[in-house]
Design a protein around this motif. Structure first.
Motif, PDB file in Angstrom:
ATOM      1  N   GLU A 301      81.677  -9.054  18.547  1.00 23.59           N
ATOM      2  CA  GLU A 301      80.554  -8.096  18.263  1.00 23.59           C
ATOM      3  C   GLU A 301      79.674  -8.291  16.926  1.00 23.59           C
ATOM      4  OE1 GLU A 301      82.640  -4.084  16.996  1.00 23.59           O
ATOM      5  OE2 GLU A 301      81.618  -4.067  19.063  1.00 23.59           O
ATOM      6  N   ASN A 302      80.531  -9.078  15.965  1.00 22.96           N
ATOM      7  CA  ASN A 302      80.008  -9.015  14.673  1.00 22.96           C
ATOM      8  C   ASN A 302      79.033 -10.049  14.609  1.00 22.96           C
ATOM      9  OD1 ASN A 302      81.830  -7.038  13.476  1.00 22.96           O
ATOM     10  ND2 ASN A 302      83.421  -8.332  13.424  1.00 22.96           N
ATOM     11  N   GLY A 303      79.192 -11.098  15.500  1.00 22.62           N
ATOM     12  CA  GLY A 303      77.995 -12.043  15.622  1.00 22.62           C
ATOM     13  C   GLY A 303      76.910 -11.946  16.507  1.00 22.62           C
ATOM     14  N   LEU A 304      76.908 -10.989  17.126  1.00 22.71           N
ATOM     15  CA  LEU A 304      75.782 -10.587  18.091  1.00 22.71           C
ATOM     16  C   LEU A 304      74.437 -10.530  17.358  1.00 22.71           C
ATOM     17  CD1 LEU A 304      77.147  -7.743  20.556  1.00 22.71           C
ATOM     18  CD2 LEU A 304      76.987 -10.387  20.972  1.00 22.71           C
ATOM     19  N   VAL A 305      73.345 -10.999  18.108  1.00 26.70           N
ATOM     20  CA  VAL A 305      72.088 -11.232  17.139  1.00 26.70           C
ATOM     21  C   VAL A 305      71.233 -10.816  18.403  1.00 26.70           C
ATOM     22  CG1 VAL A 305      70.427 -12.685  16.026  1.00 26.70           C
ATOM     23  CG2 VAL A 305      72.868 -13.074  15.784  1.00 26.70           C
ATOM     24  N   ALA A 306      70.232  -9.979  17.838  1.00 25.17           N
ATOM     25  CA  ALA A 306      68.973  -9.471  18.580  1.00 25.17           C
ATOM     26  C   ALA A 306      67.789 -10.147  18.272  1.00 25.17           C
ATOM     27  CB  ALA A 306      68.926  -8.072  18.832  1.00 25.17           C
ATOM     28  N   TYR A 307      66.968 -10.537  19.033  1.00 22.19           N
ATOM     29  CA  TYR A 307      65.559 -11.226  18.510  1.00 22.19           C
ATOM     30  C   TYR A 307      64.403 -10.350  18.974  1.00 22.19           C
ATOM     31  CZ  TYR A 307      68.456 -15.417  18.347  1.00 22.19           C
ATOM     32  OH  TYR A 307      69.586 -16.162  18.070  1.00 22.19           O
ATOM     33  N   SER A 308      63.386 -10.409  18.182  1.00 25.17           N
ATOM     34  CA  SER A 308      62.066  -9.548  18.268  1.00 25.17           C
ATOM     35  C   SER A 308      61.146 -10.370  17.702  1.00 25.17           C
ATOM     36  CB  SER A 308      62.393  -8.148  17.876  1.00 25.17           C
ATOM     37  OG  SER A 308      62.615  -8.118  16.444  1.00 25.17           O
ATOM     38  N   ILE A 309      59.721 -10.075  18.112  1.00 30.09           N
ATOM     39  CA  ILE A 309      58.520 -10.587  17.607  1.00 30.09           C
ATOM     40  C   ILE A 309      58.005  -9.317  16.877  1.00 30.09           C
ATOM     41  CG2 ILE A 309      56.477 -11.452  18.085  1.00 30.09           C
ATOM     42  CD1 ILE A 309      57.425 -12.526  20.754  1.00 30.09           C
ATOM     43  N   ILE A 310      57.939  -9.755  15.374  1.00 34.00           N
ATOM     44  CA  ILE A 310      57.405  -8.691  14.483  1.00 34.00           C
ATOM     45  C   ILE A 310      55.868  -9.044  14.122  1.00 34.00           C
ATOM     46  CG2 ILE A 310      59.877  -8.331  13.800  1.00 34.00           C
ATOM     47  CD1 ILE A 310      59.241  -9.803  11.191  1.00 34.00           C
ATOM     48  N   ASP A 311      55.333 -10.301  14.312  1.00 32.73           N
ATOM     49  CA  ASP A 311      54.100 -10.165  13.782  1.00 32.73           C
ATOM     50  C   ASP A 311      53.818 -11.671  14.583  1.00 32.73           C
ATOM     51  OD1 ASP A 311      51.625 -10.055  12.556  1.00 32.73           O
ATOM     52  OD2 ASP A 311      52.480 -10.477  10.602  1.00 32.73           O
ATOM     53  N   GLY A 312      52.356 -11.859  14.316  1.00 35.44           N
ATOM     54  CA  GLY A 312      51.595 -13.066  15.038  1.00 35.44           C
ATOM     55  C   GLY A 312      50.497 -12.620  15.797  1.00 35.44           C
ATOM     56  N   ASP A 313      49.581 -13.793  15.966  1.00 29.33           N
ATOM     57  CA  ASP A 313      48.608 -13.483  17.017  1.00 29.33           C
ATOM     58  C   ASP A 313      48.674 -13.755  18.363  1.00 29.33           C
ATOM     59  OD1 ASP A 313      49.003 -16.204  17.104  1.00 29.33           O
ATOM     60  OD2 ASP A 313      47.123 -16.888  16.359  1.00 29.33           O
ATOM     61  N   GLY A 314      49.918 -14.022  18.780  1.00 26.93           N
ATOM     62  CA  GLY A 314      50.620 -14.225  20.157  1.00 26.93           C
ATOM     63  C   GLY A 314      51.398 -13.113  20.745  1.00 26.93           C
ATOM     64  N   MET A 315      51.427 -11.996  20.101  1.00 28.30           N
ATOM     65  CA  MET A 315      52.281 -10.708  20.019  1.00 28.30           C
ATOM     66  C   MET A 315      52.044 -10.112  21.606  1.00 28.30           C
ATOM     67  SD  MET A 315      52.782  -8.846  16.696  1.00 28.30           S
ATOM     68  CE  MET A 315      53.984  -7.570  17.650  1.00 28.30           C
ATOM     69  N   ASP A 316      50.718 -10.269  21.907  1.00 27.66           N
ATOM     70  CA  ASP A 316      50.089  -9.895  23.389  1.00 27.66           C
ATOM     71  C   ASP A 316      50.578 -10.722  24.379  1.00 27.66           C
ATOM     72  OD1 ASP A 316      49.517  -7.552  21.832  1.00 27.66           O
ATOM     73  OD2 ASP A 316      47.536  -7.944  21.688  1.00 27.66           O
ATOM     74  N   MET A 317      50.553 -11.967  24.268  1.00 24.95           N
ATOM     75  CA  MET A 317      50.709 -13.065  24.994  1.00 24.95           C
ATOM     76  C   MET A 317      52.185 -13.609  25.409  1.00 24.95           C
ATOM     77  SD  MET A 317      47.369 -13.227  25.624  1.00 24.95           S
ATOM     78  CE  MET A 317      47.462 -14.541  26.939  1.00 24.95           C
ATOM     79  N   PHE A 318      52.935 -13.274  24.554  1.00 23.37           N
ATOM     80  CA  PHE A 318      54.349 -13.761  24.572  1.00 23.37           C
ATOM     81  C   PHE A 318      55.468 -12.437  24.337  1.00 23.37           C
ATOM     82  CE2 PHE A 318      51.482 -17.260  23.429  1.00 23.37           C
ATOM     83  CZ  PHE A 318      52.123 -18.272  24.262  1.00 23.37           C
ATOM     84  N   GLU A 319      56.643 -12.837  24.797  1.00 23.19           N
ATOM     85  CA  GLU A 319      57.441 -11.908  24.507  1.00 23.19           C
ATOM     86  C   GLU A 319      58.957 -12.528  24.519  1.00 23.19           C
ATOM     87  OE1 GLU A 319      58.366  -9.437  27.815  1.00 23.19           O
ATOM     88  OE2 GLU A 319      58.508 -11.061  29.443  1.00 23.19           O
ATOM     89  N   ILE A 320      59.985 -12.015  23.641  1.00 22.78           N
ATOM     90  CA  ILE A 320      61.245 -12.857  23.586  1.00 22.78           C
ATOM     91  C   ILE A 320      62.609 -11.749  24.036  1.00 22.78           C
ATOM     92  CG2 ILE A 320      61.548 -11.969  21.247  1.00 22.78           C
ATOM     93  CD1 ILE A 320      62.764 -14.796  20.400  1.00 22.78           C
ATOM     94  N   THR A 321      63.298 -12.365  24.626  1.00 26.94           N
ATOM     95  CA  THR A 321      64.406 -11.653  24.842  1.00 26.94           C
ATOM     96  C   THR A 321      65.858 -12.419  24.426  1.00 26.94           C
ATOM     97  OG1 THR A 321      64.716 -12.804  27.014  1.00 26.94           O
ATOM     98  CG2 THR A 321      63.418 -10.884  27.105  1.00 26.94           C
ATOM     99  N   THR A 322      66.950 -11.633  24.380  1.00 29.80           N
ATOM    100  CA  THR A 322      68.154 -12.350  23.936  1.00 29.80           C
ATOM    101  C   THR A 322      68.863 -12.590  25.073  1.00 29.80           C
ATOM    102  OG1 THR A 322      67.876 -10.694  21.884  1.00 29.80           O
ATOM    103  CG2 THR A 322      70.152 -11.696  22.214  1.00 29.80           C
ATOM    104  N   ASP A 323      69.457 -13.967  24.801  1.00 31.16           N
ATOM    105  CA  ASP A 323      70.507 -14.328  25.896  1.00 31.16           C
ATOM    106  C   ASP A 323      71.742 -14.271  25.051  1.00 31.16           C
ATOM    107  OD1 ASP A 323      72.301 -15.757  27.681  1.00 31.16           O
ATOM    108  OD2 ASP A 323      70.853 -17.424  27.784  1.00 31.16           O
ATOM    109  N   TYR A 324      72.701 -13.240  25.717  1.00 29.68           N
ATOM    110  CA  TYR A 324      73.832 -12.769  24.946  1.00 29.68           C
ATOM    111  C   TYR A 324      75.193 -13.936  25.150  1.00 29.68           C
ATOM    112  CZ  TYR A 324      71.845  -8.626  23.282  1.00 29.68           C
ATOM    113  OH  TYR A 324      70.994  -7.700  22.779  1.00 29.68           O
ATOM    114  N   GLU A 325      74.621 -14.775  26.317  1.00 30.46           N
ATOM    115  CA  GLU A 325      75.997 -15.861  26.367  1.00 30.46           C
ATOM    116  C   GLU A 325      75.624 -16.939  25.361  1.00 30.46           C
ATOM    117  OE1 GLU A 325      75.733 -16.972  30.334  1.00 30.46           O
ATOM    118  OE2 GLU A 325      76.392 -14.935  31.237  1.00 30.46           O
ATOM    119  N   THR A 326      74.711 -17.158  25.158  1.00 30.23           N
ATOM    120  CA  THR A 326      74.248 -18.471  24.162  1.00 30.23           C
ATOM    121  C   THR A 326      73.748 -17.784  22.933  1.00 30.23           C
ATOM    122  OG1 THR A 326      72.077 -18.774  24.934  1.00 30.23           O
ATOM    123  CG2 THR A 326      73.632 -19.649  26.320  1.00 30.23           C
ATOM    124  N   GLN A 327      73.432 -16.372  22.713  1.00 30.17           N
ATOM    125  CA  GLN A 327      73.080 -16.098  21.498  1.00 30.17           C
ATOM    126  C   GLN A 327      71.836 -16.632  21.185  1.00 30.17           C
ATOM    127  OE1 GLN A 327      74.453 -13.441  19.455  1.00 30.17           O
ATOM    128  NE2 GLN A 327      75.492 -13.169  21.383  1.00 30.17           N
TER     129      GLN A 327
END
Length: 794
Positions: A301-327
């Protein structure tokens, strides 16, 4: 050298033990040899004074060193009695634990020797009994006395740990002195004698990372900030040494495997600063575009990483999810793209640890960012209609070729190819409409009727001229606008009844109307009488102004005998533009009513019947007819029963009158050839001879209606029915039977009937008669006659 040291130590200890024993024995002998100054007196039961004799033993508690390996038996000690004058008349006897096996005594001198090597860890002491007896008579000279031989310990057992291998865990980056594990060793030597069992712990391998407490065996960390990511596992060797750790002590070792457990002391880190991705504009929402991954050397659990989009002109067109198996962070399409509108997008993606340890917050921040650039690829897209759907209106009964509306589509690609339009004929089976392939104008082919179909839902295709596989489809709803083309009619098939005794202005029916047109061209309805009968002397009409009208009686005194049916025409007009009207006829029947106005009869013939026959007379006539029919039926039934039946019953057997002329049978004298009883009951034959046939496995169920009645007078029908039933019954004999006629036997008087074995020559046969059969058999006569001619020539 070590063996020499051990031998020297043993020799020194042995000498020291002998000296101690000798000194103690001398001291005891001196103390025992001294006479007592005062005798001990005791009174007996009868007042007699008894004198207790003083023991004359001279001996002490004995000691012997364990593990002695010298060539001669070890002198344990010497027993001596003060009554022993040295003339050899006293004999010393030794008994007890190990006597005669381990310990032996010289019966003259009293010297005790140990004949075997002793091990204190097996037995620490022995209890023996000594006694002095007369050598000649074996008479005890002294009471027996017990003494103890103690085995003196030497350092002959090394320390031993409880486990050969130990496993321990300690968090990485622990402070110096953090306890890891405690190891414990034991020594079998005597802990109360010397330092043979006094242990001291030390570390042989594992410095400088760990240390061990000398007295307790507790292993502790010795270096700060040990990093699991640099080295996860350590192997430590701990030694336990007796004799207080001094030279000459024995030692034992154990191995300890120490694993550093993970803590969240490393933030995630992207291996590159920019990721390049591409996606087709034809991709559907939810489709994966690419993946990013931030590396975190921590685990669990110390190596778990969560991803998010915090800025950019494509925030409304794209999304990002986390694959916890491959991190990994999975970038997905959120909305549809258009290459012609925007060709690239930029995203700023952040990767952060899910669980942060407050102890190492100073090492932070525990997150990292990266730039993701996404290029939109052009795709060959189908045409796009300007609207998602179209709604048009057209008036019913419009002339053929009337324009309904226009649809428009365009090619979204840069090529902007020309578009061709067509109607999906599955949605316009009656072919009401046609579309111009060039401009998309929709027209009618034939007149439309709103009352048949108010809406027409069709689909229009748009395809590129040069790419027929690229097509688009749009729904088109066409509303047929109503025009006033239907006149109102009666809402139902009305039939009115009026009483003969009806009063003037009495209402006897209320009527309403119906119009197939829309409400705008329908109600309100106007009811009226035609102008030519506006002054009808019998009935009048009143419009209720609620789309209903009431019919009233204008006069009194109706008579069914004069006129029992009146037809009243009524004009109904609608509220359309222009208004339409129709004339509907109302049938009014005159009926007889009682005083309350309830209908009794509406038939004019009822008065005639009442004047001729009454109801009772009619019932009597019907009863007579029924009685006559019953008499006729009974008479016919009796006549049929009196006729003689043609079937022969069991008591009237006519077999004697039936004679068969079968020469193969019994001749004229055989009167058993025909038995009518067999036909009546074929199942009752007792003399049935079974055949070796194959009987069908299923049972035949005779069809109902084929078996005649037993009393039937028609024997021919009876027999024919039996024959038909037997022919259709697969279970009735004769059964199917396979007979083989491949062998005719030998010595048969009759010759073979096979044509294959006929005479080889046809010279005996005369076919001249074929010549007389006419021209139709000429060919056959030539064939058979030619052979005779050939024989004659030869």
């Amino acid at each position: 050298p070590k063996m020499k040291e051990d031998h020297c130590l043993h020799a020194a200890l042995l000498c020291l033990g002998v000296l101690c024993c000798s000194q103690a024995l001398s001291t005891e002998r001196l103390s025992r040899s001294q006479p007592s100054l005062h005798g001990h007196h005791e009174k007996g039961k009868e007042g007699q004074v008894l004198h207790r004799s003083k023991r004359g033993w001279v001996w002490n508690q004995f000691f012997v060193i364990e593990e002695y390996t010298g060539p001669d038996p070890v002198l344990v000690g010497r027993l001596h009695s003060d009554i022993d004058s040295g003339d050899g008349n006293i004999k010393y006897i030794l008994s007890g634990e190990g006597a005669g096996i381990i310990f032996v005594i010289d019966d003259k001198s009293g010297n005790i020797h140990a004949t075997k090597t002793l091990d204190r860890e097996e037995r620490a002491q022995y209890t023996l009994t000594a006694q002095a007896v007369d050598r000649n008579t074996n008479r005890p000279l002294e009471p027996p006395s017990e003494f103890i031989v103690k085995v003196q310990d030497i350092n002959d057992n090394p320390p031993e740990f409880l486990h050969e291998n130990y496993h321990a865990n300690v968090p990485e980056r622990s402070n110096v002195g953090t306890s890891v594990i405690q190891v414990t060793a034991s020594d079998a030597d005597d802990p109360t004698y010397g330092n043979s069992a006094k242990l001291v712990y030390s570390i042989l391998e594992g410095q400088p990372y760990f240390s061990v407490e000398a007295q307790t065996g507790i292993i502790r960390t010795a270096l700060p900030n040990m990093d699991r990511e640099a080295k996860e596992e350590y192997h430590v060797v701990i030694q336990a040494k007796d004799m207080g750790g001094h030279m000459g002590g024995l030692s034992g070792t154990t191995k300890v495997t120490i694993t550093l457990t993970d803590v969240n002391d490393n933030p995630p880190k992207f291996p590159q600063s920019v990721y390049q991705m591409s996606v087709s504009e034809a991709a559907v929402p939810g489709e994966e575009v690419g993946r990013v991954k931030a590396k975190d050397p921590d685990i669990g659990e110390n190596g778990l990483v969560a991803y998010s989009i915090i800025d950019g002109d494509g925030m409304d067109m794209f999304e990002i999810t986390t694959d916890y198996e491959t991190q990994e962070g999975v970038v997905k399409l959120k909305k549809t793209l258009d290459y012609e509108t925007k060709k690239s997008y930029s995203l700023k993606v952040e990767a952060a640890n899910v669980h942060i340890d407050p102890k190492f917050i100073s090492n932070g921040p525990f997150k990292d960012t990266v730039t993701v650039k996404i290029a939109v690829e052009d795709a060959d897209e189908p045409p796009v209609f300007l609207k998602p759907s179209y709604i048009f209106e057209v008036q019913e009964n419009a002339a053929s070729g009337t324009v309904v509306g226009k649809v428009h589509a365009k090619d979204p690609d840069a090529a902007n190819s020309a578009i061709r339009y067509s109607i999906d004929r599955h949605t316009d089976l009656e072919r009401y409409f046609v579309i111009n392939a060039e401009d998309g104008n929709i027209k009618t082919i034939k007149a439309l009727d709103r009352e048949e179909m108010a809406w027409h839902n069709i689909s229009v295709f748009a395809v590129e001229v040069h790419k027929q596989h690229q097509e688009a489809k749009v729904p088109v709803a066409i509303k047929v606008v109503d025009v006033n083309d239907n006149a109102p009619k009666f809402a139902a098939a009305y039939e009115a009844f009026v009483c003969e005794n009806a009063r003037s202005n009495q209402q006897f029916i209320t009527i309403s109307a119906d119009d197939k047109d829309d409400s705008a061209n329908g109600p309100r309805f106007i009811f009226s009488l035609p102008p030519e009968i506006i002054h009808n002397p019998n009935f009048t009409l009143r419009d209720n102004r609620d789309n209903t009208a009431s019919v009233l009686v204008r006069r009194e005194g109706f008579s069914r005998q004069k006129q029992d049916l009146y037809l009243l025409p009524i004009v109904i007009s609608d509220g359309g533009v222009p208004p339409l009207s129709s004339t509907n006829t109302l049938s009014i029947r005159v009926c007889g009513c009682d005083g309350s106005g309830s209908l009794l009869s509406c038939n004019a013939e009822a008065y005639v019947l009442n004047a001729g026959l009454s109801t009772g007379a009619l019932i009597a006539i019907l009863a007579c007819i029924v009685i006559l029919l019953v008499i006729v039926v009974l008479f016919v039934t009796l006549k049929r029963q009196k006729k003689e039946p043609l079937i022969v019953f069991e008591e009237e057997d006519v077999r004697e009158n039936i004679i068969t002329y079968d020469d193969e049978g019994g001749g004229e004298e055989d009167t058993e050839a025909f038995d009518i009883a067999t036909l009546q009951n074929p199942d009752g034959i007792n003399g049935f001879i079974p055949r070796k046939d194959i009987k069908p496995e299923y049972q035949y169920l005779p069809r109902p209606g084929l078996r005649p009645a037993p009393n039937s007078v028609d024997v021919d029908d009876f027999i024919n029915t039996r024959i038909q039933e037997a022919d259709n019954d697969p279970t009735a004999p004769p059964y199917d039977s396979i007979q083989i006629y491949g062998y005719e036997g030998r010595g048969s008087v009759a010759g073979s009937l096979s044509s294959l074995e006929s005479a080889t020559t046809d010279s005996d046969l005369d076919y001249d008669y074929l010549q007389n059969w006419g021209p139709r058999f000429k060919k056959l006569a030539d064939l058979y006659g030619s052979k005779d001619t050939f024989d004659d020539d030869s």
